[in-house]
Each structure stands twice: as C-alpha cells, then as structure tokens.
Design an enzyme around this catalytic site. Structure first.
Site, short mmCIF file in Angstrom:
data_model
loop_
_atom_site.label_atom_id
_atom_site.label_comp_id
_atom_site.label_asym_id
_atom_site.label_seq_id
_atom_site.Cartn_x
_atom_site.Cartn_y
_atom_site.Cartn_z
N LYS A 187 49.49 50.98 30.33
CA LYS A 187 48.09 51.44 30.26
C LYS A 187 47.58 51.41 31.70
O LYS A 187 47.41 50.35 32.30
CB LYS A 187 47.26 50.48 29.37
CG LYS A 187 46.02 51.09 28.76
CD LYS A 187 44.99 51.62 29.76
CE LYS A 187 44.06 50.53 30.25
NZ LYS A 187 43.10 51.04 31.27
N GLY A 244 44.73 40.14 34.57
CA GLY A 244 43.35 40.56 34.75
C GLY A 244 42.39 39.48 34.34
O GLY A 244 42.65 38.29 34.51
N SER A 245 41.27 39.91 33.76
CA SER A 245 40.18 38.98 33.46
C SER A 245 40.47 38.17 32.19
O SER A 245 41.25 38.59 31.33
CB SER A 245 38.89 39.77 33.26
OG SER A 245 39.04 40.64 32.15
N GLY A 248 39.31 40.23 29.15
CA GLY A 248 40.27 41.27 28.75
C GLY A 248 41.50 40.66 28.10
O GLY A 248 41.93 41.12 27.03
N GLY A 249 42.06 39.63 28.72
CA GLY A 249 43.27 39.00 28.18
C GLY A 249 43.03 38.43 26.80
O GLY A 249 43.85 38.60 25.88
N GLU A 268 48.03 36.81 31.98
CA GLU A 268 47.75 35.94 33.13
C GLU A 268 46.32 36.25 33.53
O GLU A 268 46.01 37.39 33.86
CB GLU A 268 48.76 36.23 34.24
CG GLU A 268 48.66 35.28 35.40
CD GLU A 268 47.98 35.90 36.60
OE1 GLU A 268 46.78 35.60 36.79
OE2 GLU A 268 48.62 36.67 37.32
N CYS A 305 44.09 35.71 42.13
CA CYS A 305 43.97 34.75 41.03
C CYS A 305 44.38 33.35 41.49
O CYS A 305 44.14 32.38 40.80
CB CYS A 305 44.76 35.20 39.82
SG CYS A 305 46.37 35.82 40.21
N GLU A 395 34.79 30.96 37.04
CA GLU A 395 35.41 31.52 38.24
C GLU A 395 34.51 32.58 38.88
O GLU A 395 34.01 33.47 38.18
CB GLU A 395 36.76 32.15 37.86
CG GLU A 395 37.52 32.70 39.05
CD GLU A 395 38.78 33.44 38.66
OE1 GLU A 395 38.99 33.67 37.45
OE2 GLU A 395 39.54 33.81 39.57
#
Ligand code: NAP
Length: 531
Positions: A187, A244-245, A248-249, A268, A305, A395
């Site tokens: 994606k 990503g965020s 989202g994860g 992650e 990250c 974060e």
C-alpha cells in the site's frame, strides 16, 4: 541508467492500471508546490485483481529453489541503482529529505536486499530441526519429526513517511517477505506516491529479468483507511508489515483481528527511547554527551522512531551544567523542513501540550517556520511531575526532547520503568558509576525495550543478523519480532512439522541427504551432515 516515465497508476500483475477517474497529488513539503502526476487510487476490482495475481504467482513459485528468490532480490537492488538520480530527485521532491540522506538510505535499501539474498542462498535460516525416530522406545515408539519454516502467502506492506526508501515499497518488509517466498502487495504511502512508483518499476524490471511471475509484487495507491483497510481485510492476505504511527498500526491490528480468519500485523510504531546519563558520565564527559545527544535528537529533523525523546539524569550541579550545554546545542540547531504539513501540525500540537503542563520548563521553544518547517525544542521537568502527568509520556514526532530530573536512584528506576515499551533504551556510564545501579537499569530495559545501547546514541540502526528493531507495546504490536536485520524474515513464515513423512515428500532442507548443505539441528546437535 533507466528512466521510468511516471504513470500515476497502480502496478498489478505487470500492468500499470488505474480506472478510478479521480486523482490525488503529492506536495513538495519544502515549497508547498503540488507535484505531477496525479495518482489513481486502486479500486475494489483492482485490489481483487492484485490478490488473484498474487495467489496464482504464489502457487507457481512454491517449489522454486531459494537461489531464484535470491537472484530476484539482487536484481531489485541493481534495478534500484539503475534508476539513478531520478529516484533521489523524486524522493527529495516528495519528502524534503536532503540528497545525502537519501543516497545513504538507498545504500541501506539495496544493502538489505542483498543481505536477505545472501541469507536465503545459505539456506540455514529455515531453522531445520530433525528428531529421528526410535521404533524401540518404550512404552511407545518415538516418531520421526522434522520441522522447518515455510512461507505464508500474500503479505501486505505499509511503508512509513520518514524512511521513504528503507521502509518503503522495496524496504525491509518487502525484502524479508519476498526472501521467505511470499508475494508482496504494497500500500503506497500517500506522502510519496511517485517514489513508490519508481520502486515498483524497479521490482517489475527485476521480475522480468529473473523470469518470475509478475503477480509476485503489486503496488496499490490510495488512502490507508480505504485501500489499505481493504487489503488487510482481503481473505487472501496472510500477514501485514507496517511502520508508522501508533494510531495507524493499532487500527490495522484491530482490523486484522476482527477478520473471520485473523492474521498477524507486525506494526512498528512510536517510541520514546529513554536515554539515561549517570552522574559519573556527566562528570567525565557531559559536553561530549550533550553534543552527541543534540545531534541524535535533531537528526533527520527528529523524525526517527529511535529519536531519544526522554533524557533521565540524577539531580545535581553536573545535571545543571549538562542541561545548560544541551540547551546551547539544541538552540544552535538549524530549522528543519518536516516530511509533510500533517507531521508539522501534530508536532506543534504535541509540543504545545508539553508547554501547557505546569512545572515544565521550556529550555528551547521550538517554532513553526515556513511551509512544513520547524525549529527544535527542549523541555525539562522533575521526575515526580513527569510520573504524575501522562501527557508527558506521549511522543512528539520531530526535533524535541524532554529532560527528566530524578531525585534519587529509586525514582530513576521507577521512571524508566514507567517509560514503557520502547524500541531502544540507552545508558551512559562513567568509571565511578555504581555497577549495581547500571545492572538494575539493564534489568528494567531487558523487560521494556528491544535494544539496549551503551555509551552511544539510539538513532542509526545497523542492518545485521543480531539487530532487534522492535520491543513491547506500544513500540510494536508483536514484541517477539524485529523489523530490521535478517531475523525480520521470521515474521513472514510459519513453522511446519512433518511426522513420519517419506523422504521424497519432504522439502529439500529436511531430506536425509541434506542436498542444500544447510545447518540443521539433528537430535539436538547442530550439523551440516547428512543422515
Ligand atoms: P502513518 O500515518 O501511520 O502512515 C503509515 C501508513 O499507514 C500509510 O500508508 C497510511 O496511509 C496508513 N495508515 C495510517 N493510519 C491508518 C488507518 N487508520 N487505517 C489504515 N491505514 C492507515 O505513519 P507515518 O506517515 O509514517 O507518520 C505519520 C505520523 O506517525 C506522524 O505524524 C508521527 O506522529 C507518527 N509516527 C511515525 C513514526 C514512524 O516511524 N514512521 C514513529 C512515530 C510516530 P496514508 O498513506 O493514507 O496516510
């Protein structure tokens, strides 16, 4: 050199297709300019076609020797290099990352493809284990049981905004999923669609060069919530790799868990990366640490990250002098163009929240600059206030960090435990520091982080066999795995045991003759011998 003419379409089974009449365009974060071409999001039919092609390619490649997959990975690396400056310029236009950074990231991307190629050529990664039969065992005969890792089937990959190459369409997730023998459906990140298309063109050229089915790799453009969600929900999807965020994860993890047949999501996500400096280290080299730490906090505009977002020190005059030096270094950092306006917005919202917490001292006040720009910021707070205020444990993705001053060792240990699941934990020690305290900090980190860094900085993740880029939630959704290094391949395989199976029906890696010459554990002993 190969020049690819951008199509703005999806790559499905070797064809560039895009039947949705609507298009969206990326924005250059440095200038605000809208970039050409427009990109067509994959339609429901196109998603279906991509999975059908992946399934048929998977069926056609199940029995291929590992050398064919290794040749593919090497060819992808070569085709990426053949894109030359077009890839670097496109990446820079879409992300504002400077050419030197993107050149380094390209080397990392091709390096990890070649590392996985070497891994599967050697073959021992399949973790072959053989327990031979004992027909005379009493009271029951012992069966012959043999086990090895097998591929899963189609893997869906979501790349990150902050590593458009190394965690992009041909990044570590794609490399490790293909290395294990799985088709991949990417994606494309909406922040850098053209960069994704160039990588997809490189994979297509490599598939043709190595005479492998084009259905092994698809690139689908469009939003995460529509196209990405449909991909994760597709019944043929077997696993998901995501960087990503946290939002989202977690959304994709929940979606995958709610499927009639749930699948793993290796996400992650964010990380605070606690960074502890003990009094001896502050005494012996506080200026050097302040300089190195400021560099690590602001590297890549703080959009890593692994950025050290929490710095723990024990109170005292050395801590005062250290904070003053860190303040000086952070103040001197240049303004950064962030990856996109959305990241700029969330960075300023987050740092704004820090500033509103009472007793937080603003050491360096960051500011929004033109387009997607920001300057670095630094905050300071006592550990007792930090422990009582959950907002300070969120974060801030960007060039910011928070110094937490602890009254004593007990409070330091409590605080780093509260910092929770993280990708990394760092410790700086001096010759006079109490080794028992260091040991106790390591004990806490062993329970809470994926990688413990001694007298160094967590940014910069070596791609090697031993690396762990993972950690307990919220750093990832699957703490037993890594997304960087050769062990990343373990996310996209499943162990299969064969009991009393005729030799001719076993995979080559488990046959008596050991035709691949791989390292196997036979009756508990590691050997390359045949049986
Ligand atoms: P992201 O927004 O999570 O996007 C990564 C990918 O996941 C994109 O393809 C995105 O689709 C998709 N996605 C996001 N949310 C989704 C959802 N709810 N359902 C389905 N798909 C979804 O990550 P990012 O772009 O790398 O970073 C953006 C934000 O993440 C930053 O503001 C930062 O605060 C945070 N963050 C990122 C990292 C990192 O390592 N990348 C670390 C810490 C924090 P679209 O293309 O449609 O966006």
């Amino acid at each position: 050199m190969t020049t690819h003419t951008l199509t703005g379409r999806n790559l499905i089974d070797g064809q560039w297709v895009g039947s949705d009449p609507k298009t969206t365009r990326a924005v250059n974060p440095a200038t605000g300019a809208v970039l050409e071409p427009g990109f067509h999001a994959a339609t429901a039919d196109e998603i279906e076609q991509a999975f059908a092609a992946a399934m048929s390619a998977y069926a056609a490649t199940r029995d291929l020797p590992a050398t064919r997959w290794a040749d593919l990975l090497d060819a992808i690396a070569d085709q990426i290099m053949a894109l030359g400056d077009q890839l670097l310029t496109t990446g820079q236009n879409e992300t504002a990352l400077p050419p030197a950074r993107l050149t380094g990231e390209r080397a990392r991307t091709t390096g990890q493809l070649k590392l996985f190629a070497a891994l599967i050529r050697d073959g021992s990664w399949v973790d072959a284990v053989i327990d031979r039969a004992d027909p005379n065992r009493q009271p029951l005969p012992k069966p012959d049981v043999r086990r090895m890792n097998q591929s899963l089937g189609p893997v869906v990959v979501f790349g990150a905004s902050n590593f458009p190459f190394a965690f992009g369409a041909c990044g570590g997730d794609t490399a490790s999923a293909l290395a294990a023998g799985n088709p991949v459906l990417v994606k494309a990140h909406t922040g850098h669609p053209a960069t994704n298309e160039l990588f997809a063109a490189a994979v297509l050229a490599a598939l043709r060069q190595t005479n492998l089915p084009t259905g092994l790799f698809s690139l689908l453009q469009g939003s995460g919530t529509k196209v990405g969600a449909a991909m994760v929900k597709h019944p043929a999807a077997m696993a998901v790799g995501f960087t990503g965020s946290k939002s989202g994860g977690c959304a994709l993890f929940d979606l995958a868990a709610a499927r009639p047949r749930p699948i793993p999501v290796y996400a992650e996500m964010g990380s605070l990366n606690p960074f502890v400096i003990l009094p001896g280290a502050l005494r012996e080299r506080r200026d050097t640490i302040a300089e190195g730490l400021a560099g690590s906090i602001t590297l890549g505009g703080g959009q890593f990250c692994t950025k050290p977002g929490l710095v723990f020190v024990l109170d005292g005059p050395d801590a005062d002098a250290f904070v003053a030096k860190l303040t000086e270094k952070i103040s001197a950092a240049p303004a950064f163009t962030l990856l996109n306006a959305g990241i700029q917005k969330s960075f300023h919202e987050m740092t704004g929240k820090f500033q509103q917490v009472d007793q937080v001292k603003v050491r360096v006040a960051g500011a929004c600059t033109a387009t997607a720009g920001a300057t670095a910021s630094l905050y300071e707070v006592t550990a007792s206030r930090w422990i009582s205020e959950a907002t300070l444990r969120d974060e801030a993705f960007g060039p910011a960090s928070l110094v937490v001053r602890c009254e004593n060792e007990r409070q330091l240990l409590d605080a780093i435990e509260l910092a929770g699941g993280n990708l990394t934990g760092s410790i700086h020690t001096g010759s006079a520091d109490d080794t028992e305290l260091v040991r106790r900090i390591v004990r806490v980190f062993e329970q809470t982080v994926g990688r413990i860094v001694f007298n160094g900085y967590p940014t910069g993740v070596e791609v090697c066999h031993a690396m762990v880029h993972g950690g307990p939630y919220p750093a990832t959704t699957t703490p037993g795995f890594t997304s960087v290094g050769t062990s990343a391949i373990r996310r996209f395989v499943r162990p299969v045991a064969y009991q009393n199976t005729p030799d001719a029906l076993l995979p080559a890696e488990l046959r008596n003759a050991n035709p691949r010459g791989i390292l196997r554990l036979i009756d508990g002993k590691a050997t390359r011998d045949s049986i």
